[in-house]
Design an enzyme around this catalytic site. Structure first.
Site, mmCIF file in Angstrom:
data_model
loop_
_atom_site.group_PDB
_atom_site.id
_atom_site.type_symbol
_atom_site.label_atom_id
_atom_site.label_comp_id
_atom_site.label_asym_id
_atom_site.label_seq_id
_atom_site.Cartn_x
_atom_site.Cartn_y
_atom_site.Cartn_z
ATOM 1 N N MET A 123 52.180 70.868 65.922
ATOM 2 C CA MET A 123 52.866 69.759 65.257
ATOM 3 C C MET A 123 51.895 68.595 65.112
ATOM 4 S SD MET A 123 56.616 70.012 67.139
ATOM 5 C CE MET A 123 55.949 70.563 68.718
ATOM 6 N N MET A 124 51.628 68.222 63.864
ATOM 7 C CA MET A 124 50.663 67.163 63.593
ATOM 8 C C MET A 124 51.058 65.861 64.267
ATOM 9 S SD MET A 124 49.588 67.856 59.611
ATOM 10 C CE MET A 124 48.510 66.419 59.552
ATOM 11 N N GLN B 44 44.732 75.659 65.740
ATOM 12 C CA GLN B 44 45.175 75.798 64.354
ATOM 13 C C GLN B 44 44.210 75.059 63.427
ATOM 14 O OE1 GLN B 44 48.643 73.882 62.271
ATOM 15 N NE2 GLN B 44 49.378 75.994 62.154
ATOM 16 N N CYS C 181 52.107 73.651 56.368
ATOM 17 C CA CYS C 181 52.340 72.218 56.456
ATOM 18 C C CYS C 181 52.485 71.596 55.067
ATOM 19 C CB CYS C 181 51.199 71.548 57.205
ATOM 20 S SG CYS C 181 51.448 69.767 57.425
ATOM 21 N N HIS D 156 57.755 80.011 59.414
ATOM 22 C CA HIS D 156 58.758 78.948 59.438
ATOM 23 C C HIS D 156 59.793 79.321 58.376
ATOM 24 C CE1 HIS D 156 59.646 74.383 59.708
ATOM 25 N NE2 HIS D 156 60.699 75.007 59.209
ATOM 26 N N GLY E 4 61.426 77.419 63.322
ATOM 27 C CA GLY E 4 62.282 76.576 62.499
ATOM 28 C C GLY E 4 63.666 76.412 63.091
ATOM 29 N N GLY E 5 63.961 75.230 63.622
ATOM 30 C CA GLY E 5 65.317 74.919 64.054
ATOM 31 C C GLY E 5 65.780 75.572 65.331
ATOM 32 N N GLY F 168 59.706 74.221 68.301
ATOM 33 C CA GLY F 168 58.994 73.086 67.742
ATOM 34 C C GLY F 168 59.517 71.774 68.275
ATOM 35 N N ARG F 169 60.299 71.086 67.460
ATOM 36 C CA ARG F 169 60.777 69.755 67.849
ATOM 37 C C ARG F 169 61.607 69.781 69.127
ATOM 38 N NH1 ARG F 169 63.695 67.727 62.685
ATOM 39 N NH2 ARG F 169 63.648 69.942 62.149
#
Length: 332
Positions: free
Chosen positions: A14-15, A66, A96, A167, A208-209, A229-230
């Protein structure tokens, strides 16, 4: 045996988030999840300050670098440099959607040129001995995700890729901001499942999610890997359950005292090298989500830890505010 089969759970690149301090922190929570750096552009790896860009603590293994780029020669050189730094895997960003990535004609833009993606993978595979993998979207803009994803997958696996992380959302390069791209359009997990059904002998991971260990486990009924991820970033405590849930580790209460001691020691070393406490603690704000005292913990890290001259004792003060005997219903 599937390649990369031990990497059933990973934390997404994650950037601006998964820097070296974040990776060290996440590694204290799980010894087995595969960690990914934020994307580093191949040109920066070749010409930039390599130790600043690529340096990491040996405790972070297994960790993947990455790369962003679209020039096979440059990506091959950057991959060689990454391998020399000790990374366990090199991953190519084909997903991205940020403006910075689009201006460089790489990231999600590469979904439109699967032959070039395959050429990049082939060049990197020829340059290194460690695994080379790809992370992509199911498509971009007006592409039909069925042929678009198949074209990328067929190309990268023919070129020797060791894994493909998908993703499960289209990227809209025009009309949506990168932030909006996180939630729009809807996720299509079924598309990734269909790819796995067609590529039964290749490692296909999904991203994703995914919000919890339980959701990750459900995806593993259909694919080979699940990438958090998040959820892993904002509520990192969920990573403490990965080793027991997916790798057979004994299920026991997590030793948060040892974690804070490790992070305080790491922060002290970082400060001695000219860094600031906030560089480390900014990744730890969501650690105690759902526990009494979590609000005070967040306040301390968000204010006192960011002040010039703040030291590791601030982290221990914040930790002392948390009440581990409480329940989520009592959370601050």
């Amino acid at each position: 045996m599937l390649k990369n089969q031990d990497h059933r759970v990973a934390v997404a690149p994650m950037m601006d988030w998964t820097d070296r301090h974040c990776l060290f922190f996440h590694r204290q929570l799980t010894s087995r999840a595969l960690l990914y750096t934020e994307m580093v552009v191949a040109d920066a790896v070749i010409h930039g300050a390599r130790e600043r860009l690529l340096g990491f603590d040996q405790a972070e293994h297994p960790v993947a670098l990455q790369l962003g780029g679209s020039d096979p020669r440059k990506l091959a050189e950057a991959a060689r440099i990454g391998e020399a730094f000790g990374y366990d895997e090199i991953n190519l960003n084909v997903g991205c959607p940020s403006d910075r990535v689009q201006s460089g004609t790489f990231g999600a833009c590469l979904m439109k040129v699967p032959d070039l993606v395959a050429g990049c993978v082939a060049a990197m595979k020829a340059a290194v001995k460690i695994p080379v993998t790809v992370k992509c979207r199911i498509g971009v803009d007006e592409q039909d995700p069925e042929p678009a994803l198949d074209a990328v997958a067929d190309g990268v696996f023919d070129a020797g890729a060791d894994a493909l992380w998908v993703h499960a959302r289209k990227a809209w390069l025009e009309g949506l901001s990168p932030k909006e791209n996180r939630d729009i359009p809807p996720l299509d997990y079924g598309r990734v499942y269909r790819l796995k059904a067609r590529k039964q002998n290749e490692f296909i991971g999904i991203n994703g999610g995914i919000q919890s260990i339980e959701e990750a486990r459900a995806h593993l009924d259909h694919v080979d890997g699940a990438m958090l991820g998040r959820a892993a970033y904002h509520t990192p405590g969920i990573l403490a359950g990965v080793d027991a849930a997916f790798h057979g580790a004994r299920s026991e209460a997590f030793d948060f005292t040892a974690l804070i001691d490790a992070m305080a020691g790491y922060a002290a070393r970082h400060i001695e090298q000219g860094g600031r406490l906030g560089h480390v603690t900014r990744h730890m704000v969501g650690l105690f989500h759902g526990l009494p005292g979590a609000r005070r913990y967040r306040q301390i890290l968000s204010t006192e830890a960011t002040r010039p001259g703040a030291g590791p004792d601030v982290l221990k003060t914040a930790f002392a505010a948390v009440e581990f005997g409480g329940t989520a219903a009592e959370a601050a």
